[in-house]
Design an enzyme around this catalytic site. Structure first.
Site, PDB file in Angstrom:
ATOM      1  N   HIS A 106       1.588 -25.924   4.069  1.00  0.00           N
ATOM      2  CA  HIS A 106       1.867 -24.768   4.924  1.00  0.00           C
ATOM      3  C   HIS A 106       3.151 -25.025   5.727  1.00  0.00           C
ATOM      4  O   HIS A 106       3.145 -25.032   6.970  1.00  0.00           O
ATOM      5  CB  HIS A 106       0.693 -24.456   5.862  1.00  0.00           C
ATOM      6  CG  HIS A 106       0.738 -23.073   6.427  1.00  0.00           C
ATOM      7  ND1 HIS A 106      -0.374 -22.324   6.700  1.00  0.00           N
ATOM      8  CD2 HIS A 106       1.788 -22.290   6.777  1.00  0.00           C
ATOM      9  CE1 HIS A 106      -0.034 -21.148   7.198  1.00  0.00           C
ATOM     10  NE2 HIS A 106       1.293 -21.108   7.267  1.00  0.00           N
ATOM     11  N   GLU A 143      -7.394 -24.725   4.791  1.00  0.00           N
ATOM     12  CA  GLU A 143      -6.369 -25.706   5.203  1.00  0.00           C
ATOM     13  C   GLU A 143      -6.924 -26.638   6.279  1.00  0.00           C
ATOM     14  O   GLU A 143      -7.677 -26.174   7.140  1.00  0.00           O
ATOM     15  CB  GLU A 143      -5.133 -24.966   5.741  1.00  0.00           C
ATOM     16  CG  GLU A 143      -4.455 -24.162   4.656  1.00  0.00           C
ATOM     17  CD  GLU A 143      -3.281 -23.329   5.155  1.00  0.00           C
ATOM     18  OE1 GLU A 143      -2.907 -23.458   6.349  1.00  0.00           O
ATOM     19  OE2 GLU A 143      -2.744 -22.554   4.359  1.00  0.00           O
ATOM     20  N   ARG A 177       0.829  -1.213   0.000  1.00  0.00           N
ATOM     21  CA  ARG A 177       0.000   0.000   0.000  1.00  0.00           C
ATOM     22  C   ARG A 177       0.855   1.250   0.000  1.00  0.00           C
ATOM     23  O   ARG A 177       0.471   2.280  -0.543  1.00  0.00           O
ATOM     24  CB  ARG A 177      -0.957  -0.024   1.200  1.00  0.00           C
ATOM     25  CG  ARG A 177      -2.057  -1.057   1.052  1.00  0.00           C
ATOM     26  CD  ARG A 177      -2.762  -1.275   2.357  1.00  0.00           C
ATOM     27  NE  ARG A 177      -1.835  -1.715   3.400  1.00  0.00           N
ATOM     28  CZ  ARG A 177      -2.176  -1.973   4.648  1.00  0.00           C
ATOM     29  NH1 ARG A 177      -3.420  -1.848   5.015  1.00  0.00           N
ATOM     30  NH2 ARG A 177      -1.264  -2.372   5.524  1.00  0.00           N
ATOM     31  N   ASP A 201       1.942 -22.753  -0.871  1.00  0.00           N
ATOM     32  CA  ASP A 201       2.211 -23.280   0.468  1.00  0.00           C
ATOM     33  C   ASP A 201       0.979 -23.131   1.355  1.00  0.00           C
ATOM     34  O   ASP A 201       0.892 -23.738   2.409  1.00  0.00           O
ATOM     35  CB  ASP A 201       3.387 -22.498   1.090  1.00  0.00           C
ATOM     36  CG  ASP A 201       3.777 -23.027   2.463  1.00  0.00           C
ATOM     37  OD1 ASP A 201       3.838 -24.263   2.627  1.00  0.00           O
ATOM     38  OD2 ASP A 201       4.028 -22.212   3.376  1.00  0.00           O
ATOM     39  N   ARG A 258      -1.058 -16.139   2.808  1.00  0.00           N
ATOM     40  CA  ARG A 258      -2.210 -16.832   3.380  1.00  0.00           C
ATOM     41  C   ARG A 258      -3.103 -17.232   2.224  1.00  0.00           C
ATOM     42  O   ARG A 258      -3.191 -16.505   1.223  1.00  0.00           O
ATOM     43  CB  ARG A 258      -2.998 -15.910   4.327  1.00  0.00           C
ATOM     44  CG  ARG A 258      -2.362 -15.689   5.682  1.00  0.00           C
ATOM     45  CD  ARG A 258      -2.440 -16.939   6.569  1.00  0.00           C
ATOM     46  NE  ARG A 258      -1.889 -16.736   7.886  1.00  0.00           N
ATOM     47  CZ  ARG A 258      -0.635 -17.032   8.251  1.00  0.00           C
ATOM     48  NH1 ARG A 258       0.212 -17.562   7.372  1.00  0.00           N
ATOM     49  NH2 ARG A 258      -0.232 -16.841   9.490  1.00  0.00           N
TER      50      ARG A 258
HETATM   51  P1  NAP Z   1       5.256  -7.535   7.388  1.00  0.00           P
HETATM   52  O1  NAP Z   1       6.672  -7.229   7.685  1.00  0.00           O
HETATM   53  O2  NAP Z   1       4.191  -6.888   8.194  1.00  0.00           O
HETATM   54  O3  NAP Z   1       5.011  -7.240   5.822  1.00  0.00           O
HETATM   55  C1  NAP Z   1       3.753  -7.252   5.249  1.00  0.00           C
HETATM   56  C2  NAP Z   1       3.805  -6.501   3.929  1.00  0.00           C
HETATM   57  O4  NAP Z   1       2.533  -6.594   3.297  1.00  0.00           O
HETATM   58  C3  NAP Z   1       4.133  -5.026   4.058  1.00  0.00           C
HETATM   59  O5  NAP Z   1       4.994  -4.666   3.021  1.00  0.00           O
HETATM   60  C4  NAP Z   1       2.790  -4.336   3.865  1.00  0.00           C
HETATM   61  O6  NAP Z   1       3.003  -3.016   3.341  1.00  0.00           O
HETATM   62  C5  NAP Z   1       2.131  -5.281   2.873  1.00  0.00           C
HETATM   63  N1  NAP Z   1       0.668  -5.214   2.877  1.00  0.00           N
HETATM   64  C6  NAP Z   1      -0.160  -5.286   3.940  1.00  0.00           C
HETATM   65  N2  NAP Z   1      -1.437  -5.146   3.549  1.00  0.00           N
HETATM   66  C7  NAP Z   1      -1.411  -4.965   2.211  1.00  0.00           C
HETATM   67  C8  NAP Z   1      -2.414  -4.739   1.225  1.00  0.00           C
HETATM   68  N3  NAP Z   1      -3.718  -4.671   1.536  1.00  0.00           N
HETATM   69  N4  NAP Z   1      -2.029  -4.613  -0.061  1.00  0.00           N
HETATM   70  C9  NAP Z   1      -0.731  -4.673  -0.396  1.00  0.00           C
HETATM   71  N5  NAP Z   1       0.269  -4.887   0.488  1.00  0.00           N
HETATM   72  C10 NAP Z   1      -0.072  -5.028   1.779  1.00  0.00           C
HETATM   73  O7  NAP Z   1       4.981  -9.092   7.532  1.00  0.00           O
HETATM   74  P2  NAP Z   1       6.001 -10.313   7.328  1.00  0.00           P
HETATM   75  O8  NAP Z   1       6.713 -10.603   8.580  1.00  0.00           O
HETATM   76  O9  NAP Z   1       6.787 -10.085   6.081  1.00  0.00           O
HETATM   77  O10 NAP Z   1       4.942 -11.509   7.091  1.00  0.00           O
HETATM   78  C11 NAP Z   1       4.007 -11.413   6.060  1.00  0.00           C
HETATM   79  C12 NAP Z   1       3.004 -12.535   6.125  1.00  0.00           C
HETATM   80  O11 NAP Z   1       3.577 -13.744   5.642  1.00  0.00           O
HETATM   81  C13 NAP Z   1       2.470 -12.939   7.503  1.00  0.00           C
HETATM   82  O12 NAP Z   1       1.512 -12.022   7.996  1.00  0.00           O
HETATM   83  C14 NAP Z   1       1.880 -14.303   7.212  1.00  0.00           C
HETATM   84  O13 NAP Z   1       0.546 -14.175   6.768  1.00  0.00           O
HETATM   85  C15 NAP Z   1       2.763 -14.825   6.060  1.00  0.00           C
HETATM   86  N6  NAP Z   1       3.634 -15.931   6.513  1.00  0.00           N
HETATM   87  C16 NAP Z   1       3.475 -17.170   5.976  1.00  0.00           C
HETATM   88  C17 NAP Z   1       4.290 -18.204   6.391  1.00  0.00           C
HETATM   89  C18 NAP Z   1       4.148 -19.573   5.819  1.00  0.00           C
HETATM   90  O14 NAP Z   1       4.455 -20.534   6.515  1.00  0.00           O
HETATM   91  N7  NAP Z   1       3.727 -19.710   4.576  1.00  0.00           N
HETATM   92  C19 NAP Z   1       5.242 -18.004   7.371  1.00  0.00           C
HETATM   93  C20 NAP Z   1       5.388 -16.725   7.891  1.00  0.00           C
HETATM   94  C21 NAP Z   1       4.577 -15.689   7.454  1.00  0.00           C
HETATM   95  P3  NAP Z   1       1.889  -1.865   3.487  1.00  0.00           P
HETATM   96  O15 NAP Z   1       1.452  -1.872   4.906  1.00  0.00           O
HETATM   97  O16 NAP Z   1       2.580  -0.618   3.052  1.00  0.00           O
HETATM   98  O17 NAP Z   1       0.799  -2.246   2.549  1.00  0.00           O
HETATM   99  C1  8YV Z   2       3.276 -21.065  10.976  1.00  0.00           C
HETATM  100  C2  8YV Z   2       3.021 -18.949   9.599  1.00  0.00           C
HETATM  101  O1  8YV Z   2       3.270 -22.301  10.362  1.00  0.00           O
HETATM  102  O2  8YV Z   2       4.283 -17.539  10.988  1.00  0.00           O
HETATM  103  C3  8YV Z   2       3.300 -17.653  10.263  1.00  0.00           C
HETATM  104  O3  8YV Z   2       2.524 -16.702  10.023  1.00  0.00           O
HETATM  105  O4  8YV Z   2       2.172 -19.055   8.778  1.00  0.00           O
HETATM  106  C4  8YV Z   2       3.837 -20.145   9.938  1.00  0.00           C
HETATM  107  O5  8YV Z   2       5.111 -19.792  10.339  1.00  0.00           O
HETATM  108  C5  8YV Z   2       1.878 -20.764  11.471  1.00  0.00           C
HETATM  109  O6  8YV Z   2       1.909 -19.661  12.327  1.00  0.00           O
HETATM  110  C6  8YV Z   2       1.266 -21.916  12.223  1.00  0.00           C
HETATM  111  O7  8YV Z   2       2.016 -22.149  13.407  1.00  0.00           O
END
Ligand code: NAP
Ligand code: 8YV
Length: 312
Positions: free
Chosen positions: A272, A254, A169, A249, A225
């Site tokens: 995941h 899920e 954003r 992933d 997600r």
């Molecule tokens: P973060 O540092 O808060 O980064 C999130 C990014 O998304 C920021 O750049 C934010 O920028 C952007 N964003 C938020 N809302 C948005 C929107 N509506 N449109 C466009 N961009 C948007 O978070 P992070 O630590 O990188 O983690 C991100 C996400 O990865 C987690 O919240 C989780 O859902 C996912 N994740 C998945 C796994 C997995 O196992 N697959 C593991 C860890 C995390 P702006 O606020 O400027 O938009």
């Molecule tokens: C975990 C994740 O698997 O950190 C997150 O946001 O999606 C993953 O690291 C999840 O939190 C379930 O424990």
């Protein structure tokens, strides 16, 4: 010792630590109505979050420590209203989740899963060399969400001489091209990697328009997600050949994954598992328990979610 309710599974190291400092109860194994009023601490994870039934059965809840960085399954507004501090595990999993995104992308470009099956089936011997694949080097790659993990994905991609652009954003202080329109970004790149938070603000950000903009040779990687991508539209786009490839992933419901995706050779699926290594889960587990202990010892925490900072 204060009463701690655990939702979901934790590592033996986490269990040993919490059992030392808390009277531990396991969600699903205790009578919530009986134990709820005593519960002041909750340990949960990003997938299970804080169910409404726990919220209402635990009127004296003070802190929820989540074993993961994404907290879309926790109603933080309701927590703030009740003065409940929510913590999560930022940064310690950046490298692992970035590796997962690259792994999915590399597997698709080089047909890792298909070629592995080719060898195992004896087809190399009977049919000769497998068909050529596509290089992962020098690609135009878009990152949706340039936060902690997005930046680590971009850093790791530099080894592959990627030309990186991103959308969020607001622009970030990073050396990559900012595109303020997601559709335009998708049209410009060969690969779109999703790594935003989940929840209402990002629900179905990637829908038919964005998938069509990526196009028949385009690739979607989702490690954010499941809710960020319209999964029904994704299946149709892949079936129609309007989208070339997908590496996933995370899913909308899920652990249920649409059967159609399981049958597609141009799709790679993970359960995941973005952060699911012993090393990274140990770091996440440590931070999760550190937050609980810090709160117990000092009333403060190490890594509150931004919405809860005002409570401390
Ligand atoms: P973060 O540092 O808060 O980064 C999130 C990014 O998304 C920021 O750049 C934010 O920028 C952007 N964003 C938020 N809302 C948005 C929107 N509506 N449109 C466009 N961009 C948007 O978070 P992070 O630590 O990188 O983690 C991100 C996400 O990865 C987690 O919240 C989780 O859902 C996912 N994740 C998945 C796994 C997995 O196992 N697959 C593991 C860890 C995390 P702006 O606020 O400027 O938009
Ligand atoms: C975990 C994740 O698997 O950190 C997150 O946001 O999606 C993953 O690291 C999840 O939190 C379930 O424990």
């Amino acid at each position: 010792m204060p009463d701690l309710l655990i939702i979901g599974s934790i590592t033996p190291e986490m269990q040993a630590r919490v059992e030392d400092r808390f009277d531990v109860h396991w969600h699903g194994q205790v009578d919530l109505a009986a134990v709820g009023p005593d519960v002041t601490y909750v340990l949960t994870n990003g997938a299970l979050g804080l169910p409404d039934e726990v919220m209402s059965a635990c009127p004296n809840l003070k802190i929820v420590s989540s074993y993961g960085v994404g907290y879309d399954a926790i109603d933080t507004a309701a927590c703030v209203e009740r003065g409940i501090v929510v913590t999560h595990t930022p940064d310690v999993l950046n490298a692992e989740v970035a590796t997962t995104a690259l792994m999915l992308m590399l597997a698709l470009f080089r047909n890792l899963i298909g070629d592995d099956a080719y060898v195992r089936a004896g087809r190399w011997q009977t049919e000769g060399d497998a068909p050529l694949t596509r290089t992962a080097d020098g690609r135009r790659i878009g990152i949706l969400g340039m936060g902690r993990i997005g930046q680590e994905i971009a850093r790791k991609l530099s080894v592959f001489d990627a030309e990186i652009a991103y959308h969020s954003r607001t622009p970030k202080d990073v050396p990559y091209r900012y595109v303020d329109d997601l559709f335009e970004l998708a049209r410009d790149v060969e690969v779109l990697i999703c790594i935003t938070p989940g929840g209402a603000g990002t629900h179905h950000l990637v829908g038919r328009e964005v998938l069509d903009a990526l196009g028949p040779k385009g690739m979607l990687i989702n490690v954010a997600r499941g809710s960020v991508v319209d999964e029904a539209e994704l299946v149709w786009a892949l079936q129609d050949g309007r989208l070339g490839y997908a590496g996933l992933d995370v899913f909308e419901d899920e652990p249920r994954v649409p059967d159609a995706l399981k049958e597609m050779p141009n799709v790679v699926l993970l359960p995941h598992a973005g952060s699911a290594t012993h090393e990274t889960r140990a770091a996440m587990g440590k931070l999760t328990v550190d937050n609980l202990e810090r709160f117990l010892d000092t009333g403060n925490v190490l890594t509150p979610v931004p919405e809860c900072k005002g409570l401390l």
